[in-house]
Design a protein around this motif. Structure first.
Motif, short mmCIF file in Angstrom:
data_model
loop_
_atom_site.label_atom_id
_atom_site.label_comp_id
_atom_site.label_asym_id
_atom_site.label_seq_id
_atom_site.Cartn_x
_atom_site.Cartn_y
_atom_site.Cartn_z
N VAL A 1 -37.00 -38.83 -51.83
CA VAL A 1 -35.98 -38.95 -52.97
C VAL A 1 -35.37 -39.56 -52.14
CG1 VAL A 1 -34.20 -37.80 -53.32
CG2 VAL A 1 -36.94 -36.49 -52.92
N ARG A 2 -34.50 -40.71 -52.90
CA ARG A 2 -33.21 -41.24 -52.52
C ARG A 2 -33.02 -42.66 -53.76
NH1 ARG A 2 -36.79 -46.73 -49.98
NH2 ARG A 2 -37.23 -45.09 -48.42
N ASP A 3 -31.59 -42.76 -53.43
CA ASP A 3 -30.69 -43.82 -54.45
C ASP A 3 -30.97 -42.46 -56.15
OD1 ASP A 3 -30.36 -45.58 -52.95
OD2 ASP A 3 -31.99 -46.38 -53.46
N GLY A 4 -30.38 -41.06 -56.09
CA GLY A 4 -30.51 -40.44 -57.14
C GLY A 4 -31.87 -40.61 -58.49
N ALA A 5 -32.67 -40.59 -57.02
CA ALA A 5 -33.94 -39.89 -57.90
C ALA A 5 -35.25 -39.87 -57.35
CB ALA A 5 -34.52 -41.72 -58.15
N GLN B 1 -38.80 -40.42 -56.91
CA GLN B 1 -40.35 -41.34 -56.77
C GLN B 1 -41.33 -40.45 -56.66
OE1 GLN B 1 -39.54 -44.79 -54.16
NE2 GLN B 1 -37.05 -45.10 -54.70
N LEU B 2 -42.17 -40.53 -57.67
CA LEU B 2 -43.66 -39.65 -57.62
C LEU B 2 -44.25 -40.75 -57.24
CD1 LEU B 2 -43.08 -38.04 -61.02
CD2 LEU B 2 -42.76 -37.45 -59.19
N THR B 3 -45.79 -40.19 -56.87
CA THR B 3 -46.47 -41.21 -55.83
C THR B 3 -47.32 -41.89 -57.18
OG1 THR B 3 -48.15 -39.25 -56.75
CG2 THR B 3 -47.60 -39.14 -54.55
N ARG C 1 -44.26 -43.00 -61.03
CA ARG C 1 -43.06 -42.29 -61.89
C ARG C 1 -41.41 -42.29 -61.30
NH1 ARG C 1 -45.07 -37.97 -65.27
NH2 ARG C 1 -46.22 -38.01 -63.53
N VAL C 2 -40.67 -42.14 -61.94
CA VAL C 2 -39.50 -42.31 -61.51
C VAL C 2 -38.13 -41.39 -62.31
CG1 VAL C 2 -36.87 -43.24 -60.39
CG2 VAL C 2 -39.24 -44.34 -60.43
N VAL C 3 -37.87 -40.08 -61.69
CA VAL C 3 -37.17 -38.64 -62.57
C VAL C 3 -35.74 -38.72 -61.47
CG1 VAL C 3 -37.30 -36.39 -62.58
CG2 VAL C 3 -39.53 -37.06 -62.30
#
Length: 377
Positions: A207-211, A213-215, A218-220
């Motif tokens: 979790v970083r920079d407002g997102a 990150q999935l393994t 993908r980025v949520v």
């Protein structure tokens, strides 16, 4: 000299134990040690995060006359000397509090989470989340709730109901509420749909920079990430030399007495009873209250020369709030496995609220402990 009983932790478990002991033992010196001077209804923290105010009552108003409240952090336990090392701040230094019987009720804390995520394990966490969510409501942005367990479900629905302009996403590697019955899961999905909650399946890598990150790459996007991935216990018990199981919870017998140190009892999230049927207890207020009542009774019985009955307890239901106007009450067997019967909607919401209020009342007013019927092995 009066028998000195020290309870570490002023949550549901610690307050219940202190009041039960003070009620049953005349002449004992009972001291409750807690890091805060207030009693926090931890089961309401998702409401606080969403913006609701709760009353933080002084601990001294929650305990019986004769219980001394000490506001300090327990930094260590000297099991050989029977002393607790108290930390009151840099200016005061460490102090030692002697005991004859110790009750360990320090509960649990948030599991490790990325620095950019906010947990929901303490009232300070909830206040921090509330302030961040308030800013997002003014300038709408998404909130990612990581975790499909009880805390994640309650946090997501509370936020979505109170802040409809904020897009809420639940990120989880398992289906939210997967441990519930099929009927309860269907109700949960309907509520998620009504509140516009999106479920993103996947494991979180960072979790970083407002997102988030999935393994799988993908980025949520998330203006705020709430880490609701479970709880861990403090390392104080294991570091002091008490016998613990793999996750650090203190191993206790059926009377909540440490299997390695007979002058120590442990209750609540930080303890795991070794019962004949080999069952395990979930970390919950519903577990902590009967454990604490049983421990308080056992301590009083042993000091009076009586043989304690020990804990005999069964689960009845699981109560989940889905905002202020909905919920799901899952009926369970004695071993906590789900049954077909559920309640949903406003009735369930009212039921859950009554349970929460009842838990707070019981901690402050624990009556005579009457063991429930034995759970089949």
């Amino acid at each position: 000299m009066a028998h000195r009983i020290v309870i570490l932790g002023g949550g549901y478990a610690g307050v219940t134990a202190a009041n039960r002991i003070a009620r049953r033992l005349d002449g004992a010196e009972v001291t409750l040690v807690n890091e805060r001077a207030t009693f926090v209804e931890r089961v309401r923290l998702h409401q606080v995060a969403a913006g609701e105010s709760i009353v933080l009552r002084p601990l001294r108003e929650r305990v019986r006359p004769g219980v001394t409240v000490v506001v300090a952090r327990a930094g260590g336990i000297d099991l050989d000397r029977r002393e607790v090392v108290l930390e009151r701040g840099a200016s005061s230094g460490a102090q030692r509090l002697p005991y004859d019987t110790l009750v360990y009720a320090l509960g649990s804390q948030a599991a490790p989470a990325p620095d950019d995520a906010v947990a929901l394990a303490t009232v300070d966490d909830a206040w921090r989340a509330r302030d961040r969510i308030g800013a997002l409501a003014a300038e709408p942005g998404p909130v990612a709730v990581v975790g499909g367990g009880l805390t994640g479900i309650e946090a997501a629905t509370e936020l979505a109901e109170r802040h409809p302009a904020v897009r809420v996403r639940v990120v989880s590697d398992v289906d939210p509420g997967s441990w519930l019955s099929h009927r309860a899961q269907r109700h949960l999905r309907r509520v998620f749909g009504r509140l516009g909650i999106e479920v993103v399946s996947g494991s979180v890598a960072d979790v970083r920079d407002g997102a988030v990150q999935l393994t799988d790459g993908r980025v949520v996007g998330a203006g705020l990430t709430l880490a609701c991935t479970g709880f861990a216990v403090p390392s104080l018990a294991a570091g002091s030399g008490l016998a613990v199981e793999g996750t650090g919870r203190i191993r206790v017998d059926g009377t909540m007495r440490s299997v390695s140190h007979p002058d120590v009892y442990a209750v609540g999230d930080a303890a795991v009873p070794e019962l004949p049927n080999g069952r395990d207890f979930r970390m919950a207020c519903a577990t902590a209250l009967p454990m604490s009542a049983a421990a308080g009774t056992a301590i009083a019985d042993r000091l009076a020369g009586r043989k304690p009955a020990g804990l005999r307890f069964r689960y009845v239901n699981q109560c989940i709030s889905l905002g202020r106007r909905d919920g799901v009450i899952q009926a369970v067997d004695g071993d906590d496995s789900p049954l077909r019967m559920i309640l949903g909607g406003r009735v369930a919401a009212s039921y859950k609220e009554a349970v929460v209020r009842g838990a707070s009342w019981f901690a402050a007013h624990p009556g005579p402990y009457r063991p429930a019927r034995a759970v089949p092995a």
